[in-house]
Design a protein around this motif. Sequence first.
Motif, PDB file in Angstrom:
ATOM      1  N   VAL A  61      40.099  73.600  47.829  1.00  0.00           N
ATOM      2  CA  VAL A  61      39.680  73.953  46.454  1.00  0.00           C
ATOM      3  C   VAL A  61      39.779  72.778  45.469  1.00  0.00           C
ATOM      4  O   VAL A  61      40.081  72.963  44.291  1.00  0.00           O
ATOM      5  CB  VAL A  61      40.466  75.181  45.913  1.00  0.00           C
ATOM      6  N   GLY A  62      39.559  71.568  45.972  1.00  0.00           N
ATOM      7  CA  GLY A  62      39.591  70.397  45.106  1.00  0.00           C
ATOM      8  C   GLY A  62      40.975  69.920  44.734  1.00  0.00           C
ATOM      9  O   GLY A  62      41.119  68.960  43.961  1.00  0.00           O
ATOM     10  N   VAL A  63      42.016  70.553  45.277  1.00  0.00           N
ATOM     11  CA  VAL A  63      43.388  70.194  44.902  1.00  0.00           C
ATOM     12  C   VAL A  63      43.748  68.787  45.377  1.00  0.00           C
ATOM     13  O   VAL A  63      44.466  68.056  44.688  1.00  0.00           O
ATOM     14  CB  VAL A  63      44.374  71.245  45.458  1.00  0.00           C
ATOM     15  N   GLY A  64      43.252  68.395  46.542  1.00  0.00           N
ATOM     16  CA  GLY A  64      43.558  67.062  47.042  1.00  0.00           C
ATOM     17  C   GLY A  64      43.050  65.976  46.119  1.00  0.00           C
ATOM     18  O   GLY A  64      43.767  65.019  45.800  1.00  0.00           O
ATOM     19  N   GLU A  65      41.807  66.108  45.663  1.00  0.00           N
ATOM     20  CA  GLU A  65      41.228  65.129  44.741  1.00  0.00           C
ATOM     21  C   GLU A  65      41.962  65.142  43.402  1.00  0.00           C
ATOM     22  O   GLU A  65      42.252  64.096  42.811  1.00  0.00           O
ATOM     23  CB  GLU A  65      39.742  65.428  44.524  1.00  0.00           C
ATOM     24  N   ALA A  66      42.288  66.346  42.914  1.00  0.00           N
ATOM     25  CA  ALA A  66      42.985  66.456  41.633  1.00  0.00           C
ATOM     26  C   ALA A  66      44.402  65.883  41.731  1.00  0.00           C
ATOM     27  O   ALA A  66      44.897  65.267  40.779  1.00  0.00           O
ATOM     28  CB  ALA A  66      43.042  67.916  41.197  1.00  0.00           C
ATOM     29  N   PHE A  67      45.043  66.080  42.857  1.00  0.00           N
ATOM     30  CA  PHE A  67      46.389  65.546  43.043  1.00  0.00           C
ATOM     31  C   PHE A  67      46.412  64.027  42.871  1.00  0.00           C
ATOM     32  O   PHE A  67      47.260  63.469  42.161  1.00  0.00           O
ATOM     33  CB  PHE A  67      46.921  65.939  44.428  1.00  0.00           C
ATOM     34  N   ILE A  68      45.459  63.349  43.520  1.00  0.00           N
ATOM     35  CA  ILE A  68      45.405  61.884  43.410  1.00  0.00           C
ATOM     36  C   ILE A  68      45.150  61.458  41.969  1.00  0.00           C
ATOM     37  O   ILE A  68      45.767  60.522  41.452  1.00  0.00           O
ATOM     38  CB  ILE A  68      44.314  61.324  44.352  1.00  0.00           C
ATOM     39  N   ARG A  69      44.253  62.177  41.285  1.00  0.00           N
ATOM     40  CA  ARG A  69      43.935  61.818  39.899  1.00  0.00           C
ATOM     41  C   ARG A  69      45.130  62.030  38.978  1.00  0.00           C
ATOM     42  O   ARG A  69      45.505  61.146  38.202  1.00  0.00           O
ATOM     43  CB  ARG A  69      42.749  62.659  39.406  1.00  0.00           C
ATOM     44  N   PHE A  70      45.776  63.196  39.053  1.00  0.00           N
ATOM     45  CA  PHE A  70      46.885  63.517  38.154  1.00  0.00           C
ATOM     46  C   PHE A  70      48.127  62.698  38.469  1.00  0.00           C
ATOM     47  O   PHE A  70      48.953  62.438  37.597  1.00  0.00           O
ATOM     48  CB  PHE A  70      47.207  65.009  38.220  1.00  0.00           C
TER      49      PHE A  70
END
Length: 344
Positions: A61-70
């Motif tokens: 659900v896009g959490v991996g990409e968001a984790f790296i960004r945040f």
Amino acid sequence: MLGYLKRLVSTGAAYQFGDIFAKALALLTLPLYTHHLSTAAYGAAELLLTAVILSSILLRVGVGEAFIRFYFDDEDAERRARIARTATATVAWTTTLAALPAVVFAGPLSKLLLSFRDPLLFDCAVLGLWAFTNLEMAYAQLRVDERARAYVYASGANVAMTVVFTTLLVVFAHQGARGLLLGNFGASALVVLGLWWTLRRRVSLRVKVSDLRAMLRFGLPTVPADASVYALQVADRSYLFRAYSPGAAGQYAIAIKLATVVFVAVRGFQYAWPPLAYSVESDQEASRLYSLVTTYYALATGTVVCAVALLGRWMVRLLADHKYFDAYRALPWLALGWALYGLY
């Protein structure tokens, strides 16, 4: 600027090590597997492998990409650890909750996807869905801290166990497509558990709702783009599998396997690029860095694509059983596709 490029090359090389090791062993063992697997069995296994990757993108659900960004938005170590725990917990829950009904309805789902009923083969794919998705999340934690050595050890162990397990199951136990999937994903599941122990301070099953809500706002919009790329890979295999034959899908899968000589470079770049890009604070530096990286990327991958196009016939003849020879026809196009995907 030179420092950024050195970071990109060094971390990219570390992330590529696992892929290079995996693909090299996969190519070396390809004659062995293609000798013991029919084109139809290989086609079924590869169709399920790509379906696992597509489903994994949806379940993250896009959490991996968001984790790296945040992660790079916050320099406080405790808050970074909290974000990591929320991301890991979210992926663990989504994969587990999806796996349970998939196992229960493995029979009809295998019939729907493969046109024949094989619950055990589908169960192996379900294990893969859980293991692959959680492994990607664990690898993301290593990448944000640029823990290249730990990444190399984990990916190397995964590859070594995969080769041992698949050889035992396919060659000696004669499990066919089931052995190919179980060997791959059984090894990944063990590596996930090992990384969870190594990263135990950042692993939890508790989700902080406020952090998750923020990550979903950032990550969910990235899911359709990522999913569409792999949906095409599921669609082309599925089309060949149903409209032509399982054997045609198997030959196509061999072409994709050989085209991964390009994918290895693309994958290493994709893993190394986001942490580096997010760490650049100056717009002027970012502009110069992006242009340089694009130029060198196009030059490097273009050279490899040309080599694959020229040597494709001999690659297939050397590395696969004779019944897979027609795979060379798709090889140049697949290599070019991977290079363009990485550039995109």
